[in-house]
Design a protein around this motif. Structure first.
Motif, PDB file in Angstrom:
ATOM      1  N   ALA A  35     -13.810  -7.295 -15.659  1.00  0.00           N
ATOM      2  CA  ALA A  35     -12.678  -7.997 -15.046  1.00  0.00           C
ATOM      3  C   ALA A  35     -11.580  -7.017 -14.635  1.00  0.00           C
ATOM      4  O   ALA A  35     -10.972  -7.168 -13.570  1.00  0.00           O
ATOM      5  CB  ALA A  35     -12.125  -9.045 -16.009  1.00  0.00           C
ATOM      6  N   ARG A  36     -11.336  -6.003 -15.453  1.00  0.00           N
ATOM      7  CA  ARG A  36     -10.328  -4.994 -15.109  1.00  0.00           C
ATOM      8  C   ARG A  36     -10.753  -4.198 -13.880  1.00  0.00           C
ATOM      9  O   ARG A  36      -9.932  -3.896 -13.015  1.00  0.00           O
ATOM     10  CB  ARG A  36     -10.084  -4.057 -16.283  1.00  0.00           C
ATOM     11  N   GLU A  37     -12.027  -3.843 -13.812  1.00  0.00           N
ATOM     12  CA  GLU A  37     -12.523  -3.113 -12.642  1.00  0.00           C
ATOM     13  C   GLU A  37     -12.376  -3.953 -11.381  1.00  0.00           C
ATOM     14  O   GLU A  37     -11.943  -3.454 -10.344  1.00  0.00           O
ATOM     15  CB  GLU A  37     -13.986  -2.702 -12.855  1.00  0.00           C
ATOM     16  N   THR A  38     -12.720  -5.228 -11.478  1.00  0.00           N
ATOM     17  CA  THR A  38     -12.573  -6.133 -10.338  1.00  0.00           C
ATOM     18  C   THR A  38     -11.114  -6.258  -9.944  1.00  0.00           C
ATOM     19  O   THR A  38     -10.765  -6.199  -8.761  1.00  0.00           O
ATOM     20  CB  THR A  38     -13.155  -7.526 -10.671  1.00  0.00           C
ATOM     21  N   SER A  39     -10.241  -6.413 -10.936  1.00  0.00           N
ATOM     22  CA  SER A  39      -8.808  -6.528 -10.677  1.00  0.00           C
ATOM     23  C   SER A  39      -8.276  -5.276  -9.994  1.00  0.00           C
ATOM     24  O   SER A  39      -7.520  -5.361  -9.011  1.00  0.00           O
ATOM     25  CB  SER A  39      -8.064  -6.773 -11.988  1.00  0.00           C
ATOM     26  N   ASN A  40      -8.664  -4.112 -10.484  1.00  0.00           N
ATOM     27  CA  ASN A  40      -8.218  -2.852  -9.878  1.00  0.00           C
ATOM     28  C   ASN A  40      -8.716  -2.724  -8.446  1.00  0.00           C
ATOM     29  O   ASN A  40      -7.975  -2.284  -7.559  1.00  0.00           O
ATOM     30  CB  ASN A  40      -8.670  -1.658 -10.712  1.00  0.00           C
ATOM     31  N   PHE A  41      -9.961  -3.106  -8.210  1.00  0.00           N
ATOM     32  CA  PHE A  41     -10.518  -3.062  -6.865  1.00  0.00           C
ATOM     33  C   PHE A  41      -9.719  -3.980  -5.930  1.00  0.00           C
ATOM     34  O   PHE A  41      -9.350  -3.588  -4.819  1.00  0.00           O
ATOM     35  CB  PHE A  41     -11.993  -3.483  -6.889  1.00  0.00           C
ATOM     36  N   LEU A  42      -9.444  -5.205  -6.392  1.00  0.00           N
ATOM     37  CA  LEU A  42      -8.702  -6.160  -5.559  1.00  0.00           C
ATOM     38  C   LEU A  42      -7.269  -5.702  -5.314  1.00  0.00           C
ATOM     39  O   LEU A  42      -6.752  -5.846  -4.199  1.00  0.00           O
ATOM     40  CB  LEU A  42      -8.726  -7.548  -6.201  1.00  0.00           C
ATOM     41  N   LEU A  43      -6.631  -5.137  -6.332  1.00  0.00           N
ATOM     42  CA  LEU A  43      -5.263  -4.633  -6.145  1.00  0.00           C
ATOM     43  C   LEU A  43      -5.234  -3.490  -5.148  1.00  0.00           C
ATOM     44  O   LEU A  43      -4.317  -3.405  -4.316  1.00  0.00           O
ATOM     45  CB  LEU A  43      -4.667  -4.191  -7.483  1.00  0.00           C
ATOM     46  N   SER A  44      -6.230  -2.614  -5.200  1.00  0.00           N
ATOM     47  CA  SER A  44      -6.308  -1.526  -4.221  1.00  0.00           C
ATOM     48  C   SER A  44      -6.497  -2.074  -2.816  1.00  0.00           C
ATOM     49  O   SER A  44      -5.877  -1.584  -1.861  1.00  0.00           O
ATOM     50  CB  SER A  44      -7.459  -0.581  -4.566  1.00  0.00           C
ATOM     51  N   ALA A  45      -7.339  -3.087  -2.679  1.00  0.00           N
ATOM     52  CA  ALA A  45      -7.567  -3.703  -1.368  1.00  0.00           C
ATOM     53  C   ALA A  45      -6.288  -4.344  -0.853  1.00  0.00           C
ATOM     54  O   ALA A  45      -5.953  -4.233   0.337  1.00  0.00           O
ATOM     55  CB  ALA A  45      -8.689  -4.733  -1.451  1.00  0.00           C
ATOM     56  N   ILE A  46      -5.546  -4.998  -1.731  1.00  0.00           N
ATOM     57  CA  ILE A  46      -4.274  -5.615  -1.337  1.00  0.00           C
ATOM     58  C   ILE A  46      -3.289  -4.540  -0.907  1.00  0.00           C
ATOM     59  O   ILE A  46      -2.586  -4.695   0.105  1.00  0.00           O
ATOM     60  CB  ILE A  46      -3.702  -6.476  -2.485  1.00  0.00           C
ATOM     61  N   ASP A  47      -3.216  -3.440  -1.661  1.00  0.00           N
ATOM     62  CA  ASP A  47      -2.321  -2.337  -1.294  1.00  0.00           C
ATOM     63  C   ASP A  47      -2.667  -1.788   0.087  1.00  0.00           C
ATOM     64  O   ASP A  47      -1.779  -1.561   0.926  1.00  0.00           O
ATOM     65  CB  ASP A  47      -2.383  -1.209  -2.323  1.00  0.00           C
ATOM     66  N   ARG A  48      -3.960  -1.560   0.334  1.00  0.00           N
ATOM     67  CA  ARG A  48      -4.375  -1.037   1.641  1.00  0.00           C
ATOM     68  C   ARG A  48      -4.017  -2.019   2.754  1.00  0.00           C
ATOM     69  O   ARG A  48      -3.511  -1.616   3.807  1.00  0.00           O
ATOM     70  CB  ARG A  48      -5.888  -0.764   1.653  1.00  0.00           C
ATOM     71  N   GLU A  49      -4.258  -3.284   2.521  1.00  0.00           N
ATOM     72  CA  GLU A  49      -3.969  -4.295   3.546  1.00  0.00           C
ATOM     73  C   GLU A  49      -2.465  -4.402   3.784  1.00  0.00           C
ATOM     74  O   GLU A  49      -2.013  -4.537   4.923  1.00  0.00           O
ATOM     75  CB  GLU A  49      -4.541  -5.651   3.106  1.00  0.00           C
ATOM     76  N   THR A  50      -1.685  -4.316   2.722  1.00  0.00           N
ATOM     77  CA  THR A  50      -0.224  -4.378   2.852  1.00  0.00           C
ATOM     78  C   THR A  50       0.290  -3.193   3.664  1.00  0.00           C
ATOM     79  O   THR A  50       1.161  -3.356   4.533  1.00  0.00           O
ATOM     80  CB  THR A  50       0.430  -4.403   1.461  1.00  0.00           C
ATOM     81  N   GLU A  51      -0.237  -2.017   3.385  1.00  0.00           N
ATOM     82  CA  GLU A  51       0.163  -0.831   4.149  1.00  0.00           C
ATOM     83  C   GLU A  51      -0.206  -0.995   5.622  1.00  0.00           C
ATOM     84  O   GLU A  51       0.592  -0.662   6.510  1.00  0.00           O
ATOM     85  CB  GLU A  51      -0.499   0.418   3.574  1.00  0.00           C
ATOM     86  N   TYR A  52      -1.387  -1.496   5.877  1.00  0.00           N
ATOM     87  CA  TYR A  52      -1.831  -1.701   7.256  1.00  0.00           C
ATOM     88  C   TYR A  52      -0.919  -2.696   7.982  1.00  0.00           C
ATOM     89  O   TYR A  52      -0.454  -2.430   9.095  1.00  0.00           O
ATOM     90  CB  TYR A  52      -3.282  -2.198   7.287  1.00  0.00           C
ATOM     91  N   VAL A  53      -0.641  -3.820   7.345  1.00  0.00           N
ATOM     92  CA  VAL A  53       0.219  -4.834   7.961  1.00  0.00           C
ATOM     93  C   VAL A  53       1.616  -4.262   8.181  1.00  0.00           C
ATOM     94  O   VAL A  53       2.235  -4.504   9.225  1.00  0.00           O
ATOM     95  CB  VAL A  53       0.257  -6.119   7.097  1.00  0.00           C
ATOM     96  N   GLY A  54       2.116  -3.481   7.227  1.00  0.00           N
ATOM     97  CA  GLY A  54       3.435  -2.867   7.383  1.00  0.00           C
ATOM     98  C   GLY A  54       3.485  -1.926   8.569  1.00  0.00           C
ATOM     99  O   GLY A  54       4.451  -1.938   9.348  1.00  0.00           O
ATOM    100  N   ARG A  55       2.437  -1.105   8.734  1.00  0.00           N
ATOM    101  CA  ARG A  55       2.390  -0.194   9.888  1.00  0.00           C
ATOM    102  C   ARG A  55       2.312  -0.979  11.198  1.00  0.00           C
ATOM    103  O   ARG A  55       3.007  -0.652  12.172  1.00  0.00           O
ATOM    104  CB  ARG A  55       1.184   0.748   9.771  1.00  0.00           C
ATOM    105  N   GLU A  56       1.486  -2.000  11.224  1.00  0.00           N
ATOM    106  CA  GLU A  56       1.341  -2.813  12.439  1.00  0.00           C
ATOM    107  C   GLU A  56       2.649  -3.521  12.787  1.00  0.00           C
ATOM    108  O   GLU A  56       3.039  -3.584  13.954  1.00  0.00           O
ATOM    109  CB  GLU A  56       0.221  -3.848  12.269  1.00  0.00           C
ATOM    110  N   LEU A  57       3.331  -4.026  11.775  1.00  0.00           N
ATOM    111  CA  LEU A  57       4.610  -4.703  11.996  1.00  0.00           C
ATOM    112  C   LEU A  57       5.652  -3.714  12.504  1.00  0.00           C
ATOM    113  O   LEU A  57       6.391  -4.011  13.458  1.00  0.00           O
ATOM    114  CB  LEU A  57       5.086  -5.371  10.705  1.00  0.00           C
TER     115      LEU A  57
END
Length: 102
Positions: free
Chosen positions: A68-90
């Protein structure tokens, strides 16, 4: 934090636990889950001692927690990457908005 003593049963044995008031429901649920899993193990392997049931149940729960921790870390990393991408696009999109509309 205010604490209270609760009693939980695992494999027919009672354990008093001192817990924070806000954790009572969670701890009772955890104890019920552990009891259920240990009983299931004992039904499948009735000749095994309670200590074996406890250790193997603990290992099973630890394995689930690590997964569960590995899954959580993977999802948090994906959210971070997506947030950075959306921030750059915005930021890029706002460069093209006229000053009066900003």
């Amino acid at each position: 934090m205010k604490q209270e003593t609760i009693r939980v049963q695992i494999l027919g044995r009672e354990y008093p636990l001192r817990v924070n008031n806000e954790d009572v429901t969670t701890i009772i649920g955890v104890a019920e889950n552990v009891n259920y899993r240990m009983k299931a193990f004992k039904e499948q392997y009735p000749d095994q001692p309670d200590m074996v049931a406890a250790v193997l149940t603990a290992l099973e729960l630890a394995e689930e927690l690590i997964g569960a921790r590995e899954t959580s870390n993977f999802l948090l990393s994906a959210i971070d990457r997506e947030t950075e991408y959306v921030g750059r696009e915005l930021s890029e999109a706002l460069k093209h908005v006229p000053a009066a509309n900003k």
